[in-house]
Design a protein around this motif. Structure first.
Motif, PDB file in Angstrom:
ATOM      1  N   ARG A   1     -57.311 -41.697  64.862  1.00  0.00           N
ATOM      2  CA  ARG A   1     -56.492 -41.927  63.678  1.00  0.00           C
ATOM      3  C   ARG A   1     -55.039 -41.644  64.014  1.00  0.00           C
ATOM      4  NH1 ARG A   1     -55.548 -37.073  60.581  1.00  0.00           N
ATOM      5  NH2 ARG A   1     -55.306 -38.410  58.743  1.00  0.00           N
ATOM      6  N   VAL A   2     -54.139 -42.210  63.208  1.00  0.00           N
ATOM      7  CA  VAL A   2     -52.705 -42.032  63.401  1.00  0.00           C
ATOM      8  C   VAL A   2     -52.273 -40.772  62.660  1.00  0.00           C
ATOM      9  CG1 VAL A   2     -50.424 -43.006  63.005  1.00  0.00           C
ATOM     10  CG2 VAL A   2     -52.317 -44.499  63.661  1.00  0.00           C
ATOM     11  N   LEU A   3     -51.682 -39.832  63.387  1.00  0.00           N
ATOM     12  CA  LEU A   3     -51.144 -38.616  62.777  1.00  0.00           C
ATOM     13  C   LEU A   3     -49.645 -38.723  62.498  1.00  0.00           C
ATOM     14  CD1 LEU A   3     -52.906 -35.665  64.666  1.00  0.00           C
ATOM     15  CD2 LEU A   3     -53.425 -36.600  62.415  1.00  0.00           C
ATOM     16  N   ASP A   4     -48.913 -39.391  63.382  1.00  0.00           N
ATOM     17  CA  ASP A   4     -47.464 -39.522  63.250  1.00  0.00           C
ATOM     18  C   ASP A   4     -47.119 -41.007  63.217  1.00  0.00           C
ATOM     19  OD1 ASP A   4     -44.714 -39.440  63.363  1.00  0.00           O
ATOM     20  OD2 ASP A   4     -44.667 -37.769  64.782  1.00  0.00           O
ATOM     21  N   PRO A   5     -46.909 -41.585  62.032  1.00  0.00           N
ATOM     22  CA  PRO A   5     -46.600 -43.022  61.963  1.00  0.00           C
ATOM     23  C   PRO A   5     -45.319 -43.383  62.704  1.00  0.00           C
ATOM     24  CG  PRO A   5     -47.220 -42.168  59.796  1.00  0.00           C
ATOM     25  CD  PRO A   5     -47.054 -40.987  60.691  1.00  0.00           C
ATOM     26  N   GLN A   6     -44.339 -42.502  62.749  1.00  0.00           N
ATOM     27  CA  GLN A   6     -43.079 -42.797  63.443  1.00  0.00           C
ATOM     28  C   GLN A   6     -43.328 -43.044  64.927  1.00  0.00           C
ATOM     29  OE1 GLN A   6     -40.152 -39.704  63.097  1.00  0.00           O
ATOM     30  NE2 GLN A   6     -38.802 -40.595  64.652  1.00  0.00           N
ATOM     31  N   LYS A   7     -44.077 -42.155  65.591  1.00  0.00           N
ATOM     32  CA  LYS A   7     -44.367 -42.330  67.010  1.00  0.00           C
ATOM     33  C   LYS A   7     -45.245 -43.546  67.248  1.00  0.00           C
ATOM     34  CE  LYS A   7     -44.078 -37.424  68.269  1.00  0.00           C
ATOM     35  NZ  LYS A   7     -44.836 -36.282  68.838  1.00  0.00           N
ATOM     36  N   ALA A   8     -46.209 -43.800  66.354  1.00  0.00           N
ATOM     37  CA  ALA A   8     -47.130 -44.920  66.543  1.00  0.00           C
ATOM     38  C   ALA A   8     -46.420 -46.258  66.489  1.00  0.00           C
ATOM     39  CB  ALA A   8     -48.237 -44.863  65.492  1.00  0.00           C
ATOM     40  N   ILE A   9     -45.306 -46.352  65.744  1.00  0.00           N
ATOM     41  CA  ILE A   9     -44.583 -47.612  65.630  1.00  0.00           C
ATOM     42  C   ILE A   9     -43.458 -47.706  66.650  1.00  0.00           C
ATOM     43  CG2 ILE A   9     -43.171 -49.017  64.082  1.00  0.00           C
ATOM     44  CD1 ILE A   9     -46.147 -48.988  63.420  1.00  0.00           C
TER      45      ILE A   9
ATOM     46  N   GLN B   1     -33.020 -52.817  54.585  1.00  0.00           N
ATOM     47  CA  GLN B   1     -34.131 -51.976  54.989  1.00  0.00           C
ATOM     48  C   GLN B   1     -35.376 -52.834  55.201  1.00  0.00           C
ATOM     49  OE1 GLN B   1     -34.426 -49.049  51.825  1.00  0.00           O
ATOM     50  NE2 GLN B   1     -33.149 -47.587  52.961  1.00  0.00           N
ATOM     51  N   GLN B   2     -36.117 -52.504  56.231  1.00  0.00           N
ATOM     52  CA  GLN B   2     -37.416 -53.122  56.507  1.00  0.00           C
ATOM     53  C   GLN B   2     -38.464 -52.020  56.640  1.00  0.00           C
ATOM     54  OE1 GLN B   2     -34.795 -53.883  58.821  1.00  0.00           O
ATOM     55  NE2 GLN B   2     -34.097 -55.519  57.442  1.00  0.00           N
ATOM     56  N   MET B   3     -39.694 -52.354  56.303  1.00  0.00           N
ATOM     57  CA  MET B   3     -40.770 -51.371  56.324  1.00  0.00           C
ATOM     58  C   MET B   3     -41.976 -51.922  57.080  1.00  0.00           C
ATOM     59  SD  MET B   3     -42.833 -49.580  53.153  1.00  0.00           S
ATOM     60  CE  MET B   3     -43.837 -51.040  52.932  1.00  0.00           C
ATOM     61  N   VAL B   4     -42.615 -51.042  57.851  1.00  0.00           N
ATOM     62  CA  VAL B   4     -43.844 -51.377  58.575  1.00  0.00           C
ATOM     63  C   VAL B   4     -44.953 -50.474  58.045  1.00  0.00           C
ATOM     64  CG1 VAL B   4     -44.980 -51.546  60.811  1.00  0.00           C
ATOM     65  CG2 VAL B   4     -42.523 -52.016  60.613  1.00  0.00           C
ATOM     66  N   ARG B   5     -46.043 -51.078  57.606  1.00  0.00           N
ATOM     67  CA  ARG B   5     -47.175 -50.308  57.080  1.00  0.00           C
ATOM     68  C   ARG B   5     -48.010 -49.743  58.222  1.00  0.00           C
ATOM     69  NH1 ARG B   5     -48.849 -51.556  51.599  1.00  0.00           N
ATOM     70  NH2 ARG B   5     -47.395 -53.043  50.641  1.00  0.00           N
ATOM     71  N   VAL B   6     -48.496 -48.521  58.018  1.00  0.00           N
ATOM     72  CA  VAL B   6     -49.363 -47.861  58.996  1.00  0.00           C
ATOM     73  C   VAL B   6     -50.566 -47.290  58.257  1.00  0.00           C
ATOM     74  CG1 VAL B   6     -49.566 -46.070  60.754  1.00  0.00           C
ATOM     75  CG2 VAL B   6     -47.401 -47.283  60.466  1.00  0.00           C
ATOM     76  N   ASP B   7     -51.759 -47.604  58.751  1.00  0.00           N
ATOM     77  CA  ASP B   7     -52.999 -47.110  58.164  1.00  0.00           C
ATOM     78  C   ASP B   7     -53.353 -45.773  58.804  1.00  0.00           C
ATOM     79  OD1 ASP B   7     -55.588 -46.701  57.173  1.00  0.00           O
ATOM     80  OD2 ASP B   7     -55.972 -48.864  57.093  1.00  0.00           O
ATOM     81  N   LEU B   8     -53.604 -44.748  57.978  1.00  0.00           N
ATOM     82  CA  LEU B   8     -53.913 -43.410  58.481  1.00  0.00           C
ATOM     83  C   LEU B   8     -55.410 -43.127  58.559  1.00  0.00           C
ATOM     84  CD1 LEU B   8     -51.225 -41.240  56.639  1.00  0.00           C
ATOM     85  CD2 LEU B   8     -51.062 -42.420  58.842  1.00  0.00           C
ATOM     86  N   ARG B   9     -56.249 -44.080  58.198  1.00  0.00           N
ATOM     87  CA  ARG B   9     -57.693 -43.848  58.245  1.00  0.00           C
ATOM     88  C   ARG B   9     -58.204 -43.857  59.692  1.00  0.00           C
ATOM     89  NH1 ARG B   9     -59.669 -48.389  54.097  1.00  0.00           N
ATOM     90  NH2 ARG B   9     -58.135 -49.536  55.347  1.00  0.00           N
ATOM     91  N   ILE B  10     -59.389 -43.275  59.878  1.00  0.00           N
ATOM     92  CA  ILE B  10     -59.998 -43.245  61.212  1.00  0.00           C
ATOM     93  C   ILE B  10     -60.404 -44.655  61.620  1.00  0.00           C
ATOM     94  CG2 ILE B  10     -61.985 -42.439  62.548  1.00  0.00           C
ATOM     95  CD1 ILE B  10     -61.888 -39.853  61.047  1.00  0.00           C
ATOM     96  N   VAL B  11     -60.008 -45.037  62.818  1.00  0.00           N
ATOM     97  CA  VAL B  11     -60.314 -46.357  63.363  1.00  0.00           C
ATOM     98  C   VAL B  11     -61.514 -46.249  64.294  1.00  0.00           C
ATOM     99  CG1 VAL B  11     -59.430 -48.309  64.693  1.00  0.00           C
ATOM    100  CG2 VAL B  11     -57.898 -47.022  63.193  1.00  0.00           C
ATOM    101  N   THR B  12     -62.487 -47.112  64.075  1.00  0.00           N
ATOM    102  CA  THR B  12     -63.657 -47.178  64.955  1.00  0.00           C
ATOM    103  C   THR B  12     -63.472 -48.344  65.912  1.00  0.00           C
ATOM    104  OG1 THR B  12     -65.062 -46.276  63.210  1.00  0.00           O
ATOM    105  CG2 THR B  12     -66.162 -47.351  65.054  1.00  0.00           C
TER     106      THR B  12
END
Length: 267
Positions: A93-101, A57-68
């Motif tokens: 901001r990222v709402l769906d980490p799966q789609k964003a990656i 298994q591998q994991m990718v971190r995703v930040d959910l905070r608002i990006v300026t």
């Protein structure tokens, strides 16, 4: 031989410790982990303590905070063929980490490029006056278009704000002349409106005085009172305009008054 075996055991222990340490991850409250199992999407985990199977298994971190994100200055031509330079700031901001990656290679870079092209396209459809004065409407249009375009990436665009609109010096002078002409026009309109209102008030006053002739005498007396209050040696006494007409009529009907322009009889 024994020393080599000890080194080999020590290396195995170090590798097991590193492998064991890689199994555990801690995600903060604003982070999510997109987990892949043998290269295929498995699930989104977090926040908190995460256990992963090493090498599987591998994991990718995703930040959910608002990006300026600052949108670089863009050169564009407005609808009335004026060249301007505009920059803005984007909030998302990222709402769906799966789609964003999975759906986009680099969602930060993709969002930045999309914001630049969208700003040039949208602002190019408006005139310069609209770009300078109707920023709220333009910001709402940009936010709506970007939000629709990034929906497939799992990104929510919360706001777009236009910061600066840079103009050439010649255009700044032209706008200044236009503003000066507009102020002059308003001044003339205000002056004409005042003259119209004053004429209406004077007409109403003349009608009232015509209904009560005694009022004009009171006005004369008031004028004398105002003149006498000044420290002046000259006293101006206003006479009724009808007095001159009456004196003229009396002189015309008087038999003792000789007309200087009438021809004289010879003696």
């Amino acid at each position: 031989m024994i020393i080599d075996f000890i080194y080999f055991q020590l290396l195995i222990v170090i590798l097991l410790v590193m492998l064991f340490a890689s199994m555990f991850r801690i995600l903060r409250e604003y982070e999510r982990g997109v987990v892949f199992l043998l290269g295929r999407f498995h699930k989104v985990k977090g926040p908190g303590f995460i256990i992963l199977i090493p090498l599987v298994q591998q994991m990718v971190r995703v930040d959910l905070r608002i990006v300026t994100m600052d949108i670089p200055s863009q050169d564009l031509i407005s609808k009335d063929n004026v060249t301007v330079r505009v920059n803005a700031v984007l909030y998302f901001r990222v709402l769906d980490p799966q789609k964003a990656i999975i759906n986009v290679e680099n969602y930060l870079e993709a969002t930045s490029q999309l914001a630049q092209t969208t700003m040039r396209s949208v602002l190019g459809q408006h005139e310069l006056d609209e770009i300078l004065s109707a920023r709220d409407t333009l910001n709402a249009d940009l936010q709506r278009i970007l939000d629709q375009s990034t929906d497939g990436w799992g990104i929510k665009v919360t706001a777009v704000e236009i910061k600066h609109v840079d103009l050439d010096e010649s255009m700044i002078r032209a706008i200044a002349r236009q503003a000066e002409a507009e102020r002059s026009r308003r001044a003339k309109v205000i002056h004409a409106t005042g003259e119209l209102e004053a004429s209406k008030q004077l007409l109403e006053a003349a009608r009232m005085l015509a209904r009560q002739p005694e009022a004009i005498q009171l006005r004369y007396l008031q004028t004398l009172t105002e003149i006498s209050s000044d420290n002046s040696k000259i006293v101006v006494f206003p006479l009724p305009m009808e007095l001159g007409r009456i004196l003229q009529e009396m002189g015309a009907h008087s038999p003792n008054v000789e007309d200087p322009h009438s021809p004289r009889e010879p003696t």
